[in-house]
Design an enzyme around this catalytic site. Structure first.
Site, short mmCIF file in Angstrom:
data_model
loop_
_atom_site.label_atom_id
_atom_site.label_comp_id
_atom_site.label_asym_id
_atom_site.label_seq_id
_atom_site.Cartn_x
_atom_site.Cartn_y
_atom_site.Cartn_z
N THR A 38 4.73 4.71 -3.01
CA THR A 38 5.39 3.87 -3.97
C THR A 38 4.86 2.65 -4.46
O THR A 38 5.18 2.05 -5.74
CB THR A 38 6.60 3.64 -3.29
OG1 THR A 38 6.68 4.61 -2.43
CG2 THR A 38 7.74 2.51 -3.50
N GLY A 56 3.49 1.59 7.39
CA GLY A 56 2.42 1.96 8.65
C GLY A 56 2.07 3.14 8.26
O GLY A 56 1.53 3.97 8.95
N GLY A 75 5.95 -0.64 -0.57
CA GLY A 75 7.06 0.40 0.93
C GLY A 75 7.36 0.52 1.93
O GLY A 75 7.19 -0.43 2.56
N GLY A 134 0.36 4.53 6.40
CA GLY A 134 -0.83 4.86 4.91
C GLY A 134 -1.79 4.22 5.99
O GLY A 134 -2.75 3.87 6.03
N ASP A 182 8.57 3.27 5.28
CA ASP A 182 8.77 4.61 6.12
C ASP A 182 10.38 4.86 6.80
O ASP A 182 10.37 6.19 5.66
CB ASP A 182 7.95 5.17 7.04
CG ASP A 182 6.40 4.99 6.35
OD1 ASP A 182 5.79 5.49 5.87
OD2 ASP A 182 5.80 4.58 7.17
N THR A 231 0.95 -1.52 -0.10
CA THR A 231 0.33 -0.08 -0.12
C THR A 231 0.64 1.14 -0.25
O THR A 231 2.16 1.33 0.60
CB THR A 231 -0.51 -0.05 0.81
OG1 THR A 231 -2.13 -1.12 1.26
CG2 THR A 231 -1.90 1.36 1.41
N GLY A 232 0.43 2.64 -0.42
CA GLY A 232 1.00 3.37 -0.46
C GLY A 232 0.97 3.90 -2.12
O GLY A 232 0.72 3.73 -3.00
N GLU A 250 -0.30 -5.60 6.36
CA GLU A 250 0.77 -5.29 5.13
C GLU A 250 1.83 -6.18 5.73
O GLU A 250 2.56 -7.42 4.89
CB GLU A 250 1.97 -4.21 5.26
CG GLU A 250 1.23 -2.55 4.08
CD GLU A 250 0.98 -1.10 4.90
OE1 GLU A 250 1.50 -0.96 3.39
OE2 GLU A 250 1.99 -1.19 5.47
C1 5RP Z 1 1.82 1.49 4.04
C2 5RP Z 1 2.63 1.46 4.43
C3 5RP Z 1 4.02 2.37 3.25
O1 5RP Z 1 4.18 1.25 2.49
C4 5RP Z 1 4.53 3.18 3.40
O2 5RP Z 1 3.75 4.41 4.76
C5 5RP Z 1 5.88 4.22 2.48
O3 5RP Z 1 5.18 4.51 1.68
P1 5RP Z 1 5.32 5.55 0.58
O4 5RP Z 1 5.19 4.39 -0.81
O5 5RP Z 1 3.82 6.23 -0.09
O6 5RP Z 1 6.00 6.56 0.47
O7 5RP Z 1 3.69 1.34 4.93
O8 5RP Z 1 0.51 1.59 5.46
#
Ligand code: 5RP
Length: 216
Positions: A32, A96, A83, A98, A85, A29-30, A104
């Site tokens: 990326t 997390g 993806g 998101g 953080d 999710t996210g 996940e």
């Molecule tokens: C969602 C996540 C995402 O993978 C993480 O926050 C990275 O997000 P992004 O790809 O938008 O930078 O863990 O719960």
């Protein structure tokens, strides 16, 4: 589609090449992962069976023609791609941002190969707060009390698809393994966003058009 981000796109496109026809694939999710989905769909692979870690990802993947099914139908995945953080040098990962970290982690744990895709900006010397949490709604004040005032509910966030409350652990910490154990042992914590190195197989890190492939 979110604004273009060449690093996220490059890492995601490199990860899409790791998927082969017939694989059971976990989709993270996210933003990326939002680059991963069209790259994967464009490969025209056959016989894929995909599981999504969020409703948003399920909708995006389905719209692109990727076959998404219930996680209830599969007990094992060949690969999951997501993806992150934060990525530390020792392989600890924070996820997390998101709010999807519980699903996940369940999908990552079911996968023979869990691939983390990031731009270089997600690399950190050491993990730091915030650490995402999902908490049971039932008895929430008592769970927050057990967390000793070191957790805050995310204001305005909807519950998770499993009806959990999205929150963050906000206090400083030195040892991710100790914190992960402490959070896992706290009654009322559904799960947390600390992913141990043993969960991750590969990290794809993009910077300035190059993708570094770290195998853990
Ligand atoms: C969602 C996540 C995402 O993978 C993480 O926050 C990275 O997000 P992004 O790809 O938008 O930078 O863990 O719960």
């Amino acid at each position: 589609m979110a604004a273009d981000d060449p690093d996220k796109r490059a890492a995601a496109e490199a990860a899409a090449l790791l998927v082969q026809s017939g694989m059971r694939v976990g989709l993270g999710t996210g933003s990326t992962v939002a680059f991963l989905l069209p790259a994967l769909a464009a490969r025209g692979l056959t016989g894929l069976r995909c599981v999504a870690t969020s409703i948003d990802t399920a909708q995006k993947a389905t719209a692109l023609g990727l076959p998404v099914e219930s996680f209830d139908a599969l007990d094992r995945l060949d690969i999951a791609i997501d993806g992150a953080d934060q990525v530390a040098p020792d392989g600890w990962v924070v996820k997390g941002g998101g709010g999807a970290h519980t699903r996940e982690k369940l999908v990552a744990a079911a996968a023979d190969r869990f691939v983390v895709i990031v731009g270089e900006n997600k690399l950190v010397a050491a993990l730091h707060p915030n650490i995402p949490l999902e908490l049971h709604q039932f008895g929430l004040p008592s769970t927050l009390r057990r967390l000793g005032g070191r957790a805050e509910v995310r204001a305005g966030w909807p519950p998770s698809p499993d009806n959990g409350v999205i929150a963050d652990y906000t206090a400083a910490f030195d040892d991710p393994e100790a914190l992960a154990a402490q959070l896992a042992a706290t009654v009322g914590v559904v799960d947390h966003g600390l992913f141990p190195p043993a969960l991750t197989s590969d990290v794809l890190i993009a910077h300035a058009g190059e993708v570094e492939h770290r195998v853990l």
